[in-house]
Design an enzyme around this catalytic site. Structure first.
Site, PDB file in Angstrom:
ATOM      1  N   HIS A  38      59.900  34.194  97.130  1.00 52.64           N
ATOM      2  CA  HIS A  38      59.979  35.397  96.213  1.00 52.64           C
ATOM      3  C   HIS A  38      59.468  36.498  96.821  1.00 52.64           C
ATOM      4  CE1 HIS A  38      60.611  34.576  92.675  1.00 52.64           C
ATOM      5  NE2 HIS A  38      59.093  34.154  91.836  1.00 52.64           N
TER       6      HIS A  38
ATOM      7  N   CYS B 260      62.124  41.863  91.431  1.00 52.08           N
ATOM      8  CA  CYS B 260      61.926  41.017  92.533  1.00 52.08           C
ATOM      9  C   CYS B 260      63.634  40.201  92.746  1.00 52.08           C
ATOM     10  CB  CYS B 260      61.369  39.904  91.020  1.00 52.08           C
ATOM     11  SG  CYS B 260      61.314  38.276  92.144  1.00 52.08           S
TER      12      CYS B 260
ATOM     13  N   HIS C 153      58.016  26.785  93.026  1.00 50.33           N
ATOM     14  CA  HIS C 153      59.529  26.310  93.882  1.00 50.33           C
ATOM     15  C   HIS C 153      59.658  26.784  95.293  1.00 50.33           C
ATOM     16  CE1 HIS C 153      59.367  30.804  93.887  1.00 50.33           C
ATOM     17  NE2 HIS C 153      58.923  29.936  92.228  1.00 50.33           N
TER      18      HIS C 153
ATOM     19  N   HIS D 190      52.372  30.160  91.971  1.00 54.40           N
ATOM     20  CA  HIS D 190      51.888  31.289  92.495  1.00 54.40           C
ATOM     21  C   HIS D 190      51.872  32.432  90.859  1.00 54.40           C
ATOM     22  CE1 HIS D 190      56.538  31.114  92.710  1.00 54.40           C
ATOM     23  NE2 HIS D 190      56.524  32.596  91.628  1.00 54.40           N
TER      24      HIS D 190
ATOM     25  N   GLU E 209      53.496  28.769  89.152  1.00 49.04           N
ATOM     26  CA  GLU E 209      53.964  27.580  89.621  1.00 49.04           C
ATOM     27  C   GLU E 209      54.544  28.037  90.247  1.00 49.04           C
ATOM     28  OE1 GLU E 209      57.335  29.944  86.917  1.00 49.04           O
ATOM     29  OE2 GLU E 209      58.251  30.561  88.672  1.00 49.04           O
TER      30      GLU E 209
END
Lengths: 180, 180
Positions: free
Chosen positions: A99, A147, A95, A133, A93
């Site tokens: 991250h 995370c 965004h 990723h 995905e």
């Protein structure tokens, strides 16, 4: 053990009208002990990684759980722990939020754009905004990572056909990626 | 190893005018390998924990270093790793931003308000806004912990005399706290 002595307790001043607010609200304080055997934090239950979306190319996933360790209105971020069982993988995905992950256990493969990283404890990976990723368990043990992420963030999106095409044209990425 | 096959590479479409922006800027991607022997991340140097302030009661500290692992304009938080050598301690301070820590190594004592916690890997502690707090190495090995924190936050402040008085009146807190 020898250590610096604390100051002497001053005389009590009960009833002083300049007393500050309570030092801390006991209920807001959290100490979640970690259990090495179960690899879980006291009072934190694993949750489903994400809802469905398996119908969109790349958005499928397998054997991933999420532990939400911290978050809420007093923080600009959430702290999550993800664990991927052997054979499992997260969705492929992208965004606009970045991250940051720190591996806590196991071995994993991180696909980020056209790069493929082999990671192990306590490796750090920062994935910049917009990069496609995926996280893949690359060993026989659970692959787990912290995370922390912005509390205010955009939802994950599937890759475009063009992006998927560019990824699978790279032999290393193609070998590493998993499509449910 | 048996695993799901990736999709077949589609035919190349070089020159397509609907190509997306680059998948990811290589320079923005970061993989910092962790060295178990030195307990350091590739490319990350330990920095001084904080500047001076030893002249204010409780704001002194001893043998603490800070590793900045992630941060910058694309994140609403910073990810730091603090390490306190045996005998060391952080300053006793307060601020309006909350703290979240995950222990990575060693044994520590966390003072938060009038609570005292013994912590070890991978215990989680959330310290709410305003709570006076201090981290103390409680063992013979380095005590290290991750501390993601809001990027936009208020600076630490010394305790008031009243707050210090209330802390030292508690026998457990008084035994645990360290004043440089």
């Amino acid at each position: 053990m020898s250590h610096p002595a604390g100051p002497e307790p001053p005389s009590a001043q009960a009833g002083s009208c300049d007393l500050p607010e309570p030092l801390v609200e006991r209920a807001a304080l959290t100490h979640r002990k970690f259990d090495q055997t179960t690899f879980r934090w006291e009072g934190v239950s694993p949750q489903v990684y994400k809802r469905g979306e398996g119908g969109t190319a790349g958005m499928g996933w397998r054997d991933v759980v999420r532990h939400t360790l911290a978050g809420g209105e007093t923080l600009a971020f959430q702290l999550r722990y993800f664990e991927i069982a052997p054979g499992g993988f997260s969705s492929l995905e992208k965004h606009q939020h970045a991250h940051t992950i720190i591996v806590l256990r196991g071995k994993g493969t991180v696909i980020a754009g056209l790069e493929v990283f082999a990671v192990e404890p306590f490796d750090l990976v920062v994935i910049p905004p917009g990069a496609p990723h995926q996280f893949v368990n690359a060993g026989p043990e659970p692959f787990g990572f912290l995370c922390p992420v912005d509390a205010d963030r955009d939802p994950p999106r599937a890759l475009t056909d063009d992006e998927l095409r560019r990824l699978v044209q790279d032999p290393e990425v193609r070998a590493a990626m998993r499509i449910a």
